[in-house]
Write a protein that holds these residues in place. Sequence first.
Motif, PDB file in Angstrom:
ATOM      1  N   PRO A  27       0.810  -1.222   0.000  1.00 17.70           N
ATOM      2  CA  PRO A  27       0.000   0.000   0.000  1.00 17.70           C
ATOM      3  C   PRO A  27       0.840   1.268   0.000  1.00 17.70           C
ATOM      4  CG  PRO A  27       0.016  -1.001   2.178  1.00 17.70           C
ATOM      5  CD  PRO A  27       0.734  -1.957   1.281  1.00 17.70           C
ATOM      6  N   ALA A  28       0.372   2.253  -0.755  1.00 21.72           N
ATOM      7  CA  ALA A  28       0.979   3.583  -0.790  1.00 21.72           C
ATOM      8  C   ALA A  28      -0.121   4.592  -1.066  1.00 21.72           C
ATOM      9  CB  ALA A  28       2.071   3.677  -1.859  1.00 21.72           C
ATOM     10  N   GLY A  29      -0.060   5.735  -0.378  1.00 20.66           N
ATOM     11  CA  GLY A  29      -1.103   6.749  -0.516  1.00 20.66           C
ATOM     12  C   GLY A  29      -0.559   8.060  -1.045  1.00 20.66           C
ATOM     13  N   CYS A  30      -1.417   8.786  -1.745  1.00 25.29           N
ATOM     14  CA  CYS A  30      -1.043  10.102  -2.268  1.00 25.29           C
ATOM     15  C   CYS A  30      -1.195  11.142  -1.168  1.00 25.29           C
ATOM     16  CB  CYS A  30      -1.920  10.462  -3.464  1.00 25.29           C
ATOM     17  SG  CYS A  30      -1.645  12.145  -4.087  1.00 25.29           S
ATOM     18  N   VAL A  31      -0.167  11.957  -0.965  1.00 22.15           N
ATOM     19  CA  VAL A  31      -0.194  12.964   0.094  1.00 22.15           C
ATOM     20  C   VAL A  31      -1.088  14.137  -0.271  1.00 22.15           C
ATOM     21  CG1 VAL A  31       2.098  12.331   0.923  1.00 22.15           C
ATOM     22  CG2 VAL A  31       1.880  14.093  -0.839  1.00 22.15           C
ATOM     23  N   HIS A  32      -1.503  14.240  -1.520  1.00 17.27           N
ATOM     24  CA  HIS A  32      -2.362  15.358  -1.938  1.00 17.27           C
ATOM     25  C   HIS A  32      -3.838  14.968  -1.958  1.00 17.27           C
ATOM     26  CE1 HIS A  32      -3.681  18.967  -4.093  1.00 17.27           C
ATOM     27  NE2 HIS A  32      -4.412  18.156  -4.840  1.00 17.27           N
ATOM     28  N   CYS A  33      -4.178  13.890  -2.674  1.00 17.99           N
ATOM     29  CA  CYS A  33      -5.592  13.553  -2.864  1.00 17.99           C
ATOM     30  C   CYS A  33      -6.060  12.415  -1.952  1.00 17.99           C
ATOM     31  CB  CYS A  33      -5.860  13.179  -4.319  1.00 17.99           C
ATOM     32  SG  CYS A  33      -5.091  11.614  -4.856  1.00 17.99           S
ATOM     33  N   ASN A  34      -5.135  11.767  -1.233  1.00 16.87           N
ATOM     34  CA  ASN A  34      -5.459  10.692  -0.286  1.00 16.87           C
ATOM     35  C   ASN A  34      -5.958   9.426  -0.962  1.00 16.87           C
ATOM     36  OD1 ASN A  34      -4.807  12.312   2.015  1.00 16.87           O
ATOM     37  ND2 ASN A  34      -6.805  13.318   1.825  1.00 16.87           N
ATOM     38  N   ARG A  35      -5.825   9.302  -2.264  1.00 14.19           N
ATOM     39  CA  ARG A  35      -6.114   8.015  -2.895  1.00 14.19           C
ATOM     40  C   ARG A  35      -5.038   7.018  -2.487  1.00 14.19           C
ATOM     41  NH1 ARG A  35      -7.464  11.847  -6.976  1.00 14.19           N
ATOM     42  NH2 ARG A  35      -9.634  11.648  -7.700  1.00 14.19           N
ATOM     43  N   VAL A  36      -5.435   5.758  -2.375  1.00 14.88           N
ATOM     44  CA  VAL A  36      -4.514   4.715  -1.930  1.00 14.88           C
ATOM     45  C   VAL A  36      -4.418   3.644  -3.009  1.00 14.88           C
ATOM     46  CG1 VAL A  36      -3.988   3.020  -0.142  1.00 14.88           C
ATOM     47  CG2 VAL A  36      -5.102   5.177   0.473  1.00 14.88           C
ATOM     48  N   TYR A  37      -3.211   3.168  -3.239  1.00 10.02           N
ATOM     49  CA  TYR A  37      -2.941   2.173  -4.270  1.00 10.02           C
ATOM     50  C   TYR A  37      -2.141   1.019  -3.682  1.00 10.02           C
ATOM     51  CZ  TYR A  37      -3.703   6.387  -7.110  1.00 10.02           C
ATOM     52  OH  TYR A  37      -4.204   7.539  -7.652  1.00 10.02           O
ATOM     53  N   LEU A  38      -2.169  -0.097  -4.393  1.00  9.95           N
ATOM     54  CA  LEU A  38      -1.166  -1.129  -4.202  1.00  9.95           C
ATOM     55  C   LEU A  38      -0.168  -0.983  -5.333  1.00  9.95           C
ATOM     56  CD1 LEU A  38      -3.098  -4.384  -3.193  1.00  9.95           C
ATOM     57  CD2 LEU A  38      -1.955  -2.726  -1.719  1.00  9.95           C
ATOM     58  N   VAL A  39       1.104  -0.758  -4.978  1.00 12.47           N
ATOM     59  CA  VAL A  39       2.134  -0.506  -5.985  1.00 12.47           C
ATOM     60  C   VAL A  39       3.372  -1.322  -5.652  1.00 12.47           C
ATOM     61  CG1 VAL A  39       1.275   1.829  -6.410  1.00 12.47           C
ATOM     62  CG2 VAL A  39       3.111   1.474  -4.751  1.00 12.47           C
ATOM     63  N   SER A  40       4.165  -1.585  -6.660  1.00 12.57           N
ATOM     64  CA  SER A  40       5.458  -2.213  -6.422  1.00 12.57           C
ATOM     65  C   SER A  40       6.390  -1.171  -5.810  1.00 12.57           C
ATOM     66  CB  SER A  40       6.033  -2.754  -7.729  1.00 12.57           C
ATOM     67  OG  SER A  40       6.181  -1.723  -8.678  1.00 12.57           O
ATOM     68  N   ALA A  41       7.466  -1.642  -5.204  1.00 14.54           N
ATOM     69  CA  ALA A  41       8.365  -0.756  -4.459  1.00 14.54           C
ATOM     70  C   ALA A  41       8.952   0.340  -5.340  1.00 14.54           C
ATOM     71  CB  ALA A  41       9.482  -1.583  -3.819  1.00 14.54           C
ATOM     72  N   VAL A  42       9.138   0.093  -6.631  1.00 12.58           N
ATOM     73  CA  VAL A  42       9.784   1.083  -7.500  1.00 12.58           C
ATOM     74  C   VAL A  42       8.913   2.313  -7.705  1.00 12.58           C
ATOM     75  CG1 VAL A  42      11.160  -0.632  -8.724  1.00 12.58           C
ATOM     76  CG2 VAL A  42       8.876  -0.060  -9.571  1.00 12.58           C
ATOM     77  N   PHE A  43       7.595   2.201  -7.448  1.00 12.08           N
ATOM     78  CA  PHE A  43       6.706   3.334  -7.662  1.00 12.08           C
ATOM     79  C   PHE A  43       6.450   4.142  -6.388  1.00 12.08           C
ATOM     80  CE2 PHE A  43       5.310   0.754 -11.378  1.00 12.08           C
ATOM     81  CZ  PHE A  43       5.655   1.679 -12.352  1.00 12.08           C
TER      82      PHE A  43
END
Length: 370
Positions: free
Chosen positions: A24-40
């Motif tokens: 999991p990683a979240g956007c600090v601006h819009c608060n959308r959350v994604y599952l991403v690989s470590a490179v992203f």
Amino acid sequence: MDQYTPPIELIDEDQTLWHANRGPAGCVHCNRVYLVSAVFRGAVCPICRKGKLEAQPVIMRPTTPERVLPFQVTKQDLLPIYQQFVAGVWIKPVDFNPETLLKNTRPIFWPLRMVDSDINGHWQMEAGFDYQVESSNEVFADGRWQSQVQMESRIRWELRVGALTNHIDNVVTPALEEHDNRQLMTGAYQLEQGKDFDPHLLGGAFLELPDVSPEDGWPLARPHFDQILAEICRKAAGAQHFRNFSMKANFVKQNWTEFFLPMYTTHYTDDEGNPQVLVVNGQTGVIQGPRLASPQRGSHLAWIIAAVASGLFLLAMIGLLLTMILPWAWIFVGFFSVLGFGAVIFAILTAVWPGQWNRNQAGPRIADKK
């Protein structure tokens, strides 16, 4: 009473899911959350294009998603789509070109939810039955009155009640607060072409996670269940129509899963330096988003054309002076004056058109969740 208790867990920021090597990683601006690989991690948010993605824990259902709709539009297919989209704008921002849009493209899967449930309860509705009524109409033809038989279709409404026990699978319901806007941006999908979830179908795409919990999503799912149940009851009653359907039921053994849909996002930068986000349906290639002109470039071009107009008027004045010794110089006076007035009109058009064009760009845009 509706019963649903889908299990949720706290997923640590270093935990990966679904054998897809994504955390999991979240956007600090819009608060959308994604599952991403470590490179992203640390990359710019693929949707808002303003904040960066930072690793964070997230509360979610760790159960493997049920379905995914693969991309049918490849990245190579996007260039002609972008070329056609850009071609309709006359004075564009420097950044608004097919090559930049292609470079900025990111593939994303965004979520729907699918709900299975056992249902038992009692229903009531008005069932409509088609029937024909024969009537006659008197018309005057061939010098005499004649009767013409007419058949009129009508519906007979009767109250029907009953009990129902059933199981319904895969009722699709929103998983995002911005679902309606997202659907406007992407257009419709052919969900029947979805495949069983397989991490290999994800490629390098970002996976956007739901932001509507099953508890909050149930009021959105219930009307879809009612539509299906009403149709089941209509058929059971042997009716052709129904209205005023209602049901008091228990919804038990609910199972909530995700269905991921493909889209591309890209962006260009407008005159103020703001990213303008475009969305492409990854199945159909439909593209939506702001298609802005550049008032800044229009103004700059207008000043250049105005300078050319000034030069043409200056030549016309010189020609006017020459008429004192060369009468035929009036030809040059008229010629340069006409060109000068044409240049003035073109300069005004160039300065005004971009702003007028932008005011007419009222189509759907990615929702700003900040």
